[in-house]
Write an enzyme that holds these catalytic residues in place. Structure first.
Site, PDB file in Angstrom:
ATOM      1  N   HIS A 153       0.844  -1.201   0.000  1.00  8.60           N
ATOM      2  CA  HIS A 153       0.000   0.000   0.000  1.00  8.60           C
ATOM      3  C   HIS A 153       0.882   1.254   0.000  1.00  8.60           C
ATOM      4  O   HIS A 153       0.665   2.172  -0.792  1.00  8.60           O
ATOM      5  CB  HIS A 153      -0.912  -0.040   1.237  1.00  8.60           C
ATOM      6  CG  HIS A 153      -1.809   1.144   1.388  1.00  8.60           C
ATOM      7  ND1 HIS A 153      -3.178   1.039   1.308  1.00  8.60           N
ATOM      8  CD2 HIS A 153      -1.547   2.453   1.623  1.00  8.60           C
ATOM      9  CE1 HIS A 153      -3.716   2.241   1.494  1.00  8.60           C
ATOM     10  NE2 HIS A 153      -2.735   3.110   1.694  1.00  8.60           N
ATOM     11  N   GLU A 154       1.896   1.278   0.879  1.00  8.69           N
ATOM     12  CA  GLU A 154       2.759   2.461   0.988  1.00  8.69           C
ATOM     13  C   GLU A 154       3.647   2.629  -0.244  1.00  8.69           C
ATOM     14  O   GLU A 154       3.831   3.741  -0.731  1.00  8.69           O
ATOM     15  CB  GLU A 154       3.604   2.409   2.268  1.00  8.69           C
ATOM     16  CG  GLU A 154       2.794   2.397   3.548  1.00  8.69           C
ATOM     17  CD  GLU A 154       1.666   3.417   3.592  1.00  8.69           C
ATOM     18  OE1 GLU A 154       1.837   4.548   3.099  1.00  8.69           O
ATOM     19  OE2 GLU A 154       0.587   3.083   4.120  1.00  8.69           O
TER      20      GLU A 154
END
Length: 184
Positions: A153-154
């Site tokens: 996600h990051e």
């Protein structure tokens, strides 16, 4: 200290930009910023501190989310067994991943998205990430399950990708084939 007002929201151009690599060794300013990102996550997970400073709880934060277009991420998350994954990384990169997918049964959220976006987000079940720590050490992390999801996600944020870009628009709750469901 980073606060919620420092976090840019959906629609901000920084969230769709591709971040630039950090020249290593990182400058003191970059180190301080990454340390501050990690500190935000730790404080946001403490109910008293979060309430006092109005922090929304988070497990990950990428520099573009605070309008800094550099390849820096902070993660402070526990896996299913309670093991803590707490890292500030410069230039994180996924160097390998499984064929098998996984997804959070509750869906994903984001500090830059103030609305609930229903649907499953397919992610790789296992990944290997390289990066440089706050201390300047090159590390390789082998991740699976929830920590793997958080890192993906990051790292997506560094490439201008939002979690909901992965959701099947036709059928948001269609489980990816042969994917491992992860409860949170």
């Amino acid at each position: 200290m980073i606060t919620m007002k420092d976090i840019v929201r959906e629609g901000h151009p920084a969230l769709r930009a591709v971040a630039e690599p950090v020249a290593l060794p990182a400058s003191k300013e970059e180190q301080d910023l990454l340390r501050s990102m990690l500190e935000y996550l730790k404080m946001s997970q403490d109910p008293e501190t979060a309430a006092k400073y109005g922090l929304r709880p988070g497990v990950g934060l990428a520099a573009p989310q605070i309008n800094v277009l550099k390849r820096m991420i902070a993660v402070h998350a526990h896996d299913e067994k309670g093991t803590l994954y707490s890292y500030g990384l410069f230039n994180p990169k996924i160097i390998s991943h499984s064929v098998q997918l996984c997804y959070l049964t509750s869906g994903e959220g984001c500090l830059s998205v103030d609305r609930n976006v229903p649907g499953y987000v397919p992610r790789y079940a296992r990944i290997t990430v390289t990066g440089t720590t706050l201390e300047g050490e090159n590390i390789t992390l082998r991740l699976k399950g929830y920590p793997a999801i958080v890192f993906q996600h990051e790292i997506d944020h560094l490439n201008g990708i939002m979690f909901y870009d992965h959701i099947d628009q036709e059928n948001p709750f269609k489980a990816p084939e042969n994917a491992i469901p992860i409860e949170r």
